[in-house]
Design a protein around this motif. Structure first.
Motif, short mmCIF file in Angstrom:
data_model
loop_
_atom_site.label_atom_id
_atom_site.label_comp_id
_atom_site.label_asym_id
_atom_site.label_seq_id
_atom_site.Cartn_x
_atom_site.Cartn_y
_atom_site.Cartn_z
N LEU A 143 -4.05 8.94 4.94
CA LEU A 143 -3.45 7.80 4.24
C LEU A 143 -3.23 6.65 5.21
N ILE A 144 -2.66 6.96 6.37
CA ILE A 144 -2.39 5.91 7.37
C ILE A 144 -3.69 5.25 7.79
N ALA A 145 -4.71 6.07 8.07
CA ALA A 145 -5.98 5.52 8.54
C ALA A 145 -6.56 4.56 7.50
N ALA A 146 -6.55 5.03 6.26
CA ALA A 146 -7.11 4.19 5.20
C ALA A 146 -6.27 2.94 5.00
N ALA A 147 -4.95 3.11 5.13
CA ALA A 147 -4.08 1.95 4.95
C ALA A 147 -4.38 0.89 6.00
N ALA B 235 0.14 11.94 -0.96
CA ALA B 235 -1.15 12.07 -1.66
C ALA B 235 -2.26 11.44 -0.83
N PRO B 236 -3.48 11.90 -1.00
CA PRO B 236 -4.61 11.31 -0.26
C PRO B 236 -4.81 9.84 -0.61
N ALA B 237 -5.21 9.06 0.38
CA ALA B 237 -5.37 7.61 0.19
C ALA B 237 -6.32 7.29 -0.96
N GLU B 238 -7.38 8.10 -1.09
CA GLU B 238 -8.37 7.75 -2.11
C GLU B 238 -7.78 7.81 -3.53
N HIS B 239 -6.72 8.60 -3.71
CA HIS B 239 -6.10 8.63 -5.03
C HIS B 239 -5.48 7.26 -5.35
N TRP B 240 -4.80 6.68 -4.37
CA TRP B 240 -4.13 5.38 -4.61
C TRP B 240 -5.15 4.27 -4.76
N LEU B 241 -6.22 4.37 -4.02
CA LEU B 241 -7.19 3.26 -3.99
C LEU B 241 -8.06 3.21 -5.25
N GLN B 242 -7.76 4.09 -6.21
CA GLN B 242 -8.36 3.94 -7.54
C GLN B 242 -8.02 2.57 -8.13
N ALA B 243 -6.93 1.98 -7.61
CA ALA B 243 -6.54 0.64 -8.10
C ALA B 243 -7.66 -0.37 -7.87
N ARG B 244 -8.52 -0.11 -6.91
CA ARG B 244 -9.61 -1.06 -6.62
C ARG B 244 -10.65 -1.09 -7.73
N ARG B 245 -10.65 -0.07 -8.56
CA ARG B 245 -11.62 -0.07 -9.66
C ARG B 245 -11.26 -1.09 -10.72
N THR B 246 -10.00 -1.47 -10.77
CA THR B 246 -9.55 -2.36 -11.85
C THR B 246 -8.96 -3.67 -11.34
N GLY C 53 -9.15 -8.21 -6.26
CA GLY C 53 -8.54 -8.82 -5.07
C GLY C 53 -8.20 -7.76 -4.03
N PRO C 54 -7.59 -8.19 -2.91
CA PRO C 54 -7.21 -7.24 -1.86
C PRO C 54 -6.16 -6.24 -2.36
N VAL C 55 -6.41 -4.96 -2.08
CA VAL C 55 -5.45 -3.90 -2.40
C VAL C 55 -4.96 -3.32 -1.08
N VAL C 56 -3.66 -3.38 -0.86
CA VAL C 56 -3.06 -2.86 0.38
C VAL C 56 -2.29 -1.60 0.04
N LEU C 57 -2.66 -0.51 0.67
CA LEU C 57 -1.92 0.73 0.49
C LEU C 57 -0.67 0.70 1.37
N GLY C 58 0.48 0.74 0.76
CA GLY C 58 1.73 0.60 1.51
C GLY C 58 1.93 1.69 2.55
N GLN C 59 2.51 1.29 3.68
CA GLN C 59 2.96 2.25 4.67
C GLN C 59 4.22 1.69 5.32
N ASP C 60 5.03 2.56 5.88
CA ASP C 60 6.30 2.14 6.47
C ASP C 60 6.08 1.09 7.54
N LEU C 61 6.89 0.04 7.53
CA LEU C 61 6.91 -1.05 8.51
C LEU C 61 5.66 -1.93 8.47
N LEU C 62 4.92 -1.83 7.39
CA LEU C 62 3.79 -2.75 7.22
C LEU C 62 4.33 -4.14 6.91
#
Ligand SMILES: [Zn+2]
Ligand SMILES: [Zn+2]
Length: 363
Positions: free
Chosen positions: A8-12, A330-341, A344-353
């Protein structure tokens, strides 16, 4: 399966292309910046790599405006470089414990630093619910916790935290000369505009217009009701600054009110629930009536990543940030389903971002 935080962190980090994810440096005087203090949703421990509980801050010209205070929020504020006494205001979306559990830390810590800073922190949040929700079908025990005031609001909450700490507070003011902390903060119940809600048990977030909650020389904050199961009042907030705007969904199902509030915002910070996790905890299919009810209850109170993308598209926001992740591992790819819809830029949240708020000056 749900222990893939490193992925998740890597993908974020990858999703940050195009953004200045700055280190923990002090902000420049004219900066307006979003900082995610914690991105995990739910009163749940997701293991050693769990993100902190949900909390975010908007930093404007050296002052912090905080949305929710999940587990670890106080420490994350300090790690983010926010100094005691620079917290201008706190806005609680709702009173689920995963959004308020660190309130006591923020109230109790650093009294001397707050005195030096002449601190005055305003705490805004929902008032009393007013009526208890009905028992779910099949439930018999009508248990009521704290029957004297069974649907406490924000002022009640702050007062009771102070009251529960009286032994410590009274010792410290007498033996150490520590200041009376009550001078450093004030709690306010946000009044829902009259006539909007007829019955919170049947329609807790009817169609309405955003309404003002706060305004100073740095930021204007407005709110709207959003649906989150039986929770009432339950708010989403919009912050408009000279540098740009950011909207926090709070906990919500797909909401027309939220889309209205977020119209044209530079950044939308939206909650998400992973439908694969719901399947995982509800158990093997075919589901019986109890399992179907549990799945429905989870999904009707939250928003899936794909739905979040649709919301962002309909609201016409600039950047979508996913936070209040349920589950937190959860795995990052689950959250990044948001990119299908959402294109624009989708940022997967992480602490202190950290994200600067860019955009055109708002009137
Ligand atoms: Zn929550
Ligand atoms: Zn909630």
């Amino acid at each position: 399966m749900f222990n893939a935080h490193k992925t998740l962190i890597a993908a974020a980090t990858l999703t940050l292309a195009g953004f200045c994810a700055t280190p923990l440096a002090a902000e420049s005087p004219a900066a307006a910046e979003l900082v995610l203090l914690g991105v995990a949703g739910g009163p749940t421990w997701y293991g050693d790599a769990s993100p902190h509980g949900i909390s975010s801050a908007v930093l404007v010209n050296g002052r912090a405006y905080i949305v929710d205070l999940g587990s670890g929020a106080y420490r994350q504020l300090r790690r983010a470089g926010v100094k005691p006494g620079t917290e201008q205001a706190v806005f609680l979306t709702h009173l689920h414990t995963d959004h308020i559990i660190d309130l006591a830390n923020l109230l109790m810590y650093d009294p001397s630093a707050r005195r030096r800073a002449k601190a005055s922190m305003q705490i805004y949040g929902p008032g009393r619910r007013g009526v208890l929700p009905p028992l779910a079908p099949g439930m018999k025990d009508d248990v009521v916790v704290h029957a004297e005031n069974p649907s406490a609001g924000t002022r009640d909450l702050v007062e009771s935290v102070v009251a529960g700490m009286s032994a410590d507070l009274n010792i410290r003011v007498r033996s150490e000369g520590v200041p009376d902390i009550r001078q450093f903060f004030k709690a306010h119940d946000i009044a829902v505009p009259a006539g909007v809600v007829k019955d919170p048990n049947t329609d807790p977030a009817p169609p309405m217009e955003p309404f003002p909650v706060w305004q100073d020389e740095r930021v204007k904050v407005s709110a709207i009701l959003v649906p989150h199961g039986l929770v009432y009042p339950n708010f989403a907030y919009r912050f408009d600054t000279a540098a740009g705007s950011v909207v926090f969904s709070g906990d919500t199902a797909v909401s027309e009110n939220l889309i209205k509030l977020a119209r044209g915002a530079d950044v939308l910070v939206h909650e998400a629930i992973d439908p694969a996790w719901v399947d995982h905890i509800v158990g093997a299919k075919p589901w019986d009536a109890r399992q179907q009810a549990l799945a429905h209850q989870l999904l009707e109170a939250h928003t899936t990543p794909q739905e979040v993308g649709e919301v962002a598209t309909r609201a016409g926001v600039g950047t979508l940030v996913l936070s209040h992740l349920v589950p937190g591992d959860a795995p990052a790819e689950h959250w990044l389903q948001a990119r299908r819809t959402f294109q624009g830029p989708v940022v997967l949240g992480q602490d202190l971002l950290r994200l600067p708020l860019r955009g055109q000056p708002k009137p």
